[in-house]
Design a protein around this motif. Structure first.
Motif, PDB file in Angstrom:
ATOM      1  N   ILE A 190      -2.341  -8.235  -0.261  1.00  0.00           N
ATOM      2  CA  ILE A 190      -2.089  -8.442  -1.639  1.00  0.00           C
ATOM      3  C   ILE A 190      -3.054  -8.059  -2.475  1.00  0.00           C
ATOM      4  CG2 ILE A 190      -1.072  -9.825  -3.440  1.00  0.00           C
ATOM      5  CD1 ILE A 190       0.810 -11.127  -1.331  1.00  0.00           C
ATOM      6  N   ILE A 191      -4.232  -8.806  -2.611  1.00  0.00           N
ATOM      7  CA  ILE A 191      -5.378  -8.700  -3.266  1.00  0.00           C
ATOM      8  C   ILE A 191      -5.939  -7.236  -3.157  1.00  0.00           C
ATOM      9  CG2 ILE A 191      -7.915  -9.282  -3.612  1.00  0.00           C
ATOM     10  CD1 ILE A 191      -7.011 -12.199  -2.709  1.00  0.00           C
ATOM     11  N   PHE A 192      -5.983  -6.634  -2.019  1.00  0.00           N
ATOM     12  CA  PHE A 192      -6.568  -5.423  -1.690  1.00  0.00           C
ATOM     13  C   PHE A 192      -5.604  -4.460  -2.430  1.00  0.00           C
ATOM     14  CE2 PHE A 192      -6.872  -1.252   0.631  1.00  0.00           C
ATOM     15  CZ  PHE A 192      -8.415  -1.241   0.719  1.00  0.00           C
ATOM     16  N   ALA A 193      -4.633  -4.568  -2.438  1.00  0.00           N
ATOM     17  CA  ALA A 193      -3.358  -3.476  -2.908  1.00  0.00           C
ATOM     18  C   ALA A 193      -3.644  -3.712  -4.483  1.00  0.00           C
ATOM     19  CB  ALA A 193      -2.094  -3.604  -2.649  1.00  0.00           C
ATOM     20  N   LEU A 194      -3.708  -4.963  -5.080  1.00  0.00           N
ATOM     21  CA  LEU A 194      -3.825  -5.009  -6.634  1.00  0.00           C
ATOM     22  C   LEU A 194      -5.220  -4.640  -7.044  1.00  0.00           C
ATOM     23  CD1 LEU A 194      -1.910  -8.359  -6.947  1.00  0.00           C
ATOM     24  CD2 LEU A 194      -1.095  -6.233  -7.657  1.00  0.00           C
ATOM     25  N   ASN A 198       0.894  -1.307  -0.043  1.00  0.00           N
ATOM     26  CA  ASN A 198       0.051  -0.167   0.133  1.00  0.00           C
ATOM     27  C   ASN A 198       0.939   1.272   0.040  1.00  0.00           C
ATOM     28  OD1 ASN A 198       0.831  -0.747   2.898  1.00  0.00           O
ATOM     29  ND2 ASN A 198      -0.632   0.949   3.444  1.00  0.00           N
ATOM     30  N   GLU A 199       2.110   1.200   0.835  1.00  0.00           N
ATOM     31  CA  GLU A 199       3.040   2.390   0.764  1.00  0.00           C
ATOM     32  C   GLU A 199       3.519   2.482  -0.788  1.00  0.00           C
ATOM     33  OE1 GLU A 199       3.077   4.885   2.572  1.00  0.00           O
ATOM     34  OE2 GLU A 199       1.944   4.058   4.593  1.00  0.00           O
ATOM     35  N   LEU A 200       3.833   1.334  -1.057  1.00  0.00           N
ATOM     36  CA  LEU A 200       4.466   1.451  -2.504  1.00  0.00           C
ATOM     37  C   LEU A 200       3.748   2.188  -3.594  1.00  0.00           C
ATOM     38  CD1 LEU A 200       6.958   0.541  -4.094  1.00  0.00           C
ATOM     39  CD2 LEU A 200       5.907  -1.514  -4.658  1.00  0.00           C
ATOM     40  N   GLY A 203      -4.280   1.087   2.964  1.00  0.00           N
ATOM     41  CA  GLY A 203      -4.064  -0.296   3.370  1.00  0.00           C
ATOM     42  C   GLY A 203      -5.214  -0.847   3.959  1.00  0.00           C
ATOM     43  N   THR A 204      -5.089  -2.040   4.285  1.00  0.00           N
ATOM     44  CA  THR A 204      -6.193  -2.927   5.123  1.00  0.00           C
ATOM     45  C   THR A 204      -5.677  -4.010   5.998  1.00  0.00           C
ATOM     46  OG1 THR A 204      -8.215  -4.300   4.594  1.00  0.00           O
ATOM     47  CG2 THR A 204      -6.122  -4.793   3.222  1.00  0.00           C
ATOM     48  N   GLY A 231      -5.853   0.908  -9.682  1.00  0.00           N
ATOM     49  CA  GLY A 231      -6.177   2.247 -10.680  1.00  0.00           C
ATOM     50  C   GLY A 231      -5.962   3.622  -9.812  1.00  0.00           C
ATOM     51  N   ASP A 232      -5.938   3.434  -8.415  1.00  0.00           N
ATOM     52  CA  ASP A 232      -5.622   4.632  -7.726  1.00  0.00           C
ATOM     53  C   ASP A 232      -4.284   5.054  -7.424  1.00  0.00           C
ATOM     54  OD1 ASP A 232      -8.477   4.973  -7.577  1.00  0.00           O
ATOM     55  OD2 ASP A 232      -8.603   3.717  -6.098  1.00  0.00           O
TER      56      ASP A 232
END
Length: 414
Positions: A161-165, A145-147, A152-153, A169-170
């Motif tokens: 990983i799923i949440f970040a991917l 999330n920071e990258l 984050g979650t 789009g953001d």
């Protein structure tokens, strides 16, 4: 465990001179270059703040180093515990991390009293390698999330990983560029130069200057306390049975990891320094240190292999070198906090992702994929750490290892 500290210190310092001090001074200053980015990064990912990671190196090397029977150990926060600490912070808050540090310190001290150091150090290599691989994925997942510069979650590594991917789009392209640039520096940096001026510190300085100059639209560390005890630390009122109960299992895991880290570092480095590590004394110093450190605002602490090796390779002679490192970190916190506060979080994310990648040994992974049936304990340990937690990963990994060993012995005897 019985160590004559007068004898230990007398032997170490009987021929001490200005010439030896200068070697310790230079070694200590060089270690700072490694400890500073690690402390900042580890403090941030633990959820307790950058200052808690720095305090682990500042106070850890003083307290634990003073009680050790060897002269070379540099102590600070460690990557292998970060997945657990980050999870505890998200579930219970920063106080839970400090309380877990206290409980794990008590458990480590108990191991010293019961003379268990030598047995814990016999943990099967398959389990240790599986732990490293699983924890490396946790480390990387916690930083995506920071990258990407997105929200984050909480939850498992897979969920993160799923949440970040799913939020691709953001993505903040500036954040991603700085993080990717940091990772590139870590892997392309000349190895010889790394021992003199580490890649991680080079990345921090480079992107700090860029951020200050161009005021990038990315998240930064934020305010660093300007006085030594202005950060958060363990509050006595938080030490209650209802708060202790859910922390017992993670405390066992962290204590186990701290012991493995410190003893493995100590045994390897002792050969280089021609010294003899007393395993139970190391657990004694480690336990006492981690009992005190939470009240000073430091996260769980163990011997740092990278910092210890940098000190030895830069001609460290005595435990004065880690003391120099601690004093220097203190001065940096007191007088340069306003600059540290402007370090982009994505730089620290890049450093931690790079650390996570390096924790996996390519040769080992190739062997596991080639012969998975021969490495079932490794696979079980790593997978359970990733999808559940470190504590369960250790338990199931050990159980599978000893069951498989028994089956193989029985079939061999037949």
């Amino acid at each position: 465990m019985s160590i004559n500290y007068v004898k230990v210190y007398k032997k170490e310092f009987e021929n001490y001179s200005l010439k030896i001090f200068m070697k310790d001074l230079l070694a200590g200053l060089t270690v700072v270059a490694v400890a500073l980015p690690l402390g900042l990064s580890y403090g941030i990912i633990s959820g307790t703040g950058a200052i808690s990671g720095l305090y682990s190196f500042l106070f850890g090397s003083i307290i634990i180093g003073a009680l050790s029977n060897v002269s070379f150990q540099v102590n600070g926060s460690t990557a292998v515990t970060l997945g657990i600490l980050a999870s505890l912070t998200s579930m219970y808050g920063a106080q839970a991390v400090f309380l877990t540090g206290l409980i794990s310190g008590i458990l480590v001290l108990l191991c010293s009293v019961l003379n268990l150091g030598k047995y814990i150090n016999r943990t099967p290599n398959e389990i240790i390698l599986g732990l490293n691989s699983g924890i490396s994925i946790l480390l990387i997942a916690n930083q995506l999330n920071e990258l990407f510069g997105v929200e984050g979650t909480s939850g498992s590594a897979i969920k993160k990983i799923i949440f970040a991917l799913s939020n691709v789009g953001d993505i903040n392209l500036v954040s991603l560029g700085v993080g990717a640039g940091t990772i590139a520096i870590l892997f392309l940096y000349p190895k010889r130069l790394n021992y003199i001026f580490p890649a991680s510190l080079s990345a921090i300085i480079l992107f700090l200057i860029i951020n200050i100059s161009f005021k990038l639209n990315i998240n930064i560390i934020g305010e660093i306390p300007r006085s030594i005890f202005n950060g958060i630390s363990l509050n006595l009122s938080y030490i209650k049975f209802k708060n202790i109960l859910p922390l017992i299992a993670p405390s066992f895991s962290i204590g186990f990891l701290l012991i493995l880290k410190s003893i493995s570092c100590g045994l390897a480095s002792a050969k280089q320094k021609d010294e003899v590590l007393d395993s139970n004394n190391e657990l004694f110093s480690l336990g006492i240190g981690n009992i005190i450190l939470p009240f000073l605002g430091a996260i769980p602490t163990a011997a740092s292999i990278s910092c210890t090796q940098v000190g030895i390779m830069n001609n460290q002679k005595t435990r004065v070198a880690p003391l120099v490192q601690s004093v220097t970190i203190l001065l940096i916190v007191l007088f340069f906090g306003k600059y540290i506060s402007n370090i982009p979080l994505t730089v620290l994310a890049g450093i931690l992702i790079g650390t996570g990648i390096k924790m996996n040994k390519i040769k080992v992974l190739k062997e596991v994929f080639k012969n998975p049936k021969e490495h079932i304990p490794f696979i079980i340990t790593a997978v359970v750490v990733i999808i559940k937690n470190v504590s369960l990963g250790i338990i199931l990994g050990l159980v599978s290892y000893y069951i498989l060993n028994k089956i193989r012995r029985d079939s061999f005897e037949k």
